[in-house]
Design an enzyme around this catalytic site. Structure first.
Site: not given
Length: 410
Positions: A12, A151, A194, A196, A323, A326
């Site tokens: 990503g 992350d 964001m 995960r 979005y 990042r």
């Protein structure tokens, strides 16, 4: 002598990719101007298809511009070479071909001595596996990785590239969006961040947001109060959420303040959503790495639906900063981090070393080339960080128990 190096970015996006590419071009031009630089386009897809660009003198002169650019100037893709069926389906290799062999043949054809991979744990360990494969077949390729992930969840890297900028941008996003709580009475505003399986970005963004809030001027007599603009809850995957207790606490906030503002990591509660979908017989969408496609199952909307009535909201609004965050260019802190890592990466290449560049948490935080066999993902955010504990205390949120989370994504 290092005759030819190649660069690729994968996974990503993060606010460091273009800058890292520019920095590597600049550093090689400074330290070893005779070294050829190949840019594989669109990550491992470009490597498998032989899509590449040779850096020209004119491009070297323009490399500094990339420090002001977001995204990846050479393109990204999500490709797992071990997932042969997916590579065939996407037309990256032909039926019966081994993606590793195809990639190896391309690297040999291009005469690559050093491959610089800019990505997360999957990207860099895949490159290390490729180097081992080549070595077994009599070709020496050194891989030097740079740790990219918003992350900040790569073991044992202390700080991954782009994470600080992404957190700053998520804070900036909410500085505007928070005003939406004035559009209707009794708004539950969910800022979906964001992340995960790691709460770093959510927690850091919340901390940055509250830091700037402390310097803002308010007009309480005119209804512009700090409480309405504050964060009332922060939920991360590494911490349990007692929905009933939190609903009761936040309902009291709703009655007192007139709105509720939540920072929610998209990975918080993901297991509950997947379990619910599975129980209903629904197909859980996954990417080539086997990761749940979080954007397609919409955790924020699910959470808002569960929570809205419980807190007495008249309106539930979910806003995603992912979005926006990042794709930003690197900030000053990340540019300093990128510079240090890029310089060492080139130095290591010229010295004949390999590994993932980073401040090694298991070696006293020294910036070094970390052995690939020690690199892995899913570094959990530590909910016991004093600053995070202080944040929860400030907003009146009890700290939940620690939760073990599954492997994350790049």
């Amino acid at each position: 002598m290092v005759k030819t190096v190649a660069l690729l970015t994968a996974g990503g996006l993060a606010p460091c990719l273009s800058s890292a590419v520019g920095g590597l071009i600049e550093r090689y031009t400074e330290m070893s101007p005779e070294t050829n630089i190949i840019l594989y386009l669109n990550g491992y897809k470009g490597l498998l298809l032989g899509e590449k660009v040779l850096v020209t003198p004119a491009m070297r002169l323009q490399a500094h511009v990339l420090h002001t650019v977001g995204g990846s100037c050479i393109g990204n893709s999500r490709v797992k070479m071990a997932n042969v069926a997916d590579c065939v389906k996407r037309g990256l290799v032909k039926e019966g071909q081994d993606p590793r062999q195809v990639a190896a043949d391309q690297l040999i054809k291009d005469g690559v001595d050093v491959l610089h991979t800019i990505g997360g744990d999957d990207t860099n360990t895949a490159a290390a596996d490729l180097a081992a494969y080549l070595k077994a077949h009599g070709y020496t390729l050194r891989v030097i990785g740079l740790p990219k992930t918003i992350d900040n969840d790569i073991v044992p890297v202390r700080q991954s590239l782009g994470a600080m900028t992404a957190a700053e941008q998520a804070s900036r996003f909410f500085q505007n969006v928070v005003a939406e709580q004035t559009a209707n009475p009794r708004v539950l505003l969910v800022h979906e961040v964001m992340g995960r399986s790691c709460g770093y970005l959510t927690a850091q963004a919340a901390d940055y947001y509250r830091a700037q809030l402390a310097h803002r001027e308010f007009a309480p007599e005119l209804g512009h109060t700090r409480e309405r603009y504050d964060i009332h809850a922060v939920y991360v995957p590494e911490m349990t959420i007692d929905l009933k207790a939190e609903a009761a606490r936040l309902r009291a906030v709703m009655e007192r303040v007139g709105c509720v503002n939540i920072f929610l990591s998209e990975g918080a509660g993901i297991n509950d959503i997947v379990a619910e979908m599975t129980a209903k017989g629904e197909t859980v969408p996954r990417d080539p790495f086997g990761h749940v496609k979080i954007d397609l199952i919409n955790p924020g909307a699910w959470f808002g639906k569960q929570f809205g009535g419980m807190v007495g909201a008249d309106k539930v609004l979910v806003q995603k900063s992912g979005y926006f965050s990042r794709s930003a260019p690197a900030n000053a802190e990340d540019l300093r981090l990128i510079k240090g890592m890029v310089d060492l990466a080139v130095d290591c290449a010229l010295r004949g070393e390999a590994g993932l560049i980073g401040h090694d948490e298991e070696r006293n935080g020294v910036l070094r080339a970390i052995e690939f066999e020690r690199v892995k993902g899913a570094k959990a955010f530590n909910i016991d960080h004093p600053w995070f504990t202080h944040l929860l205390n400030e907003i009146g949120q009890p700290k939940g128990a620690k939760v073990s989370v599954a492997h994350g994504d790049e």
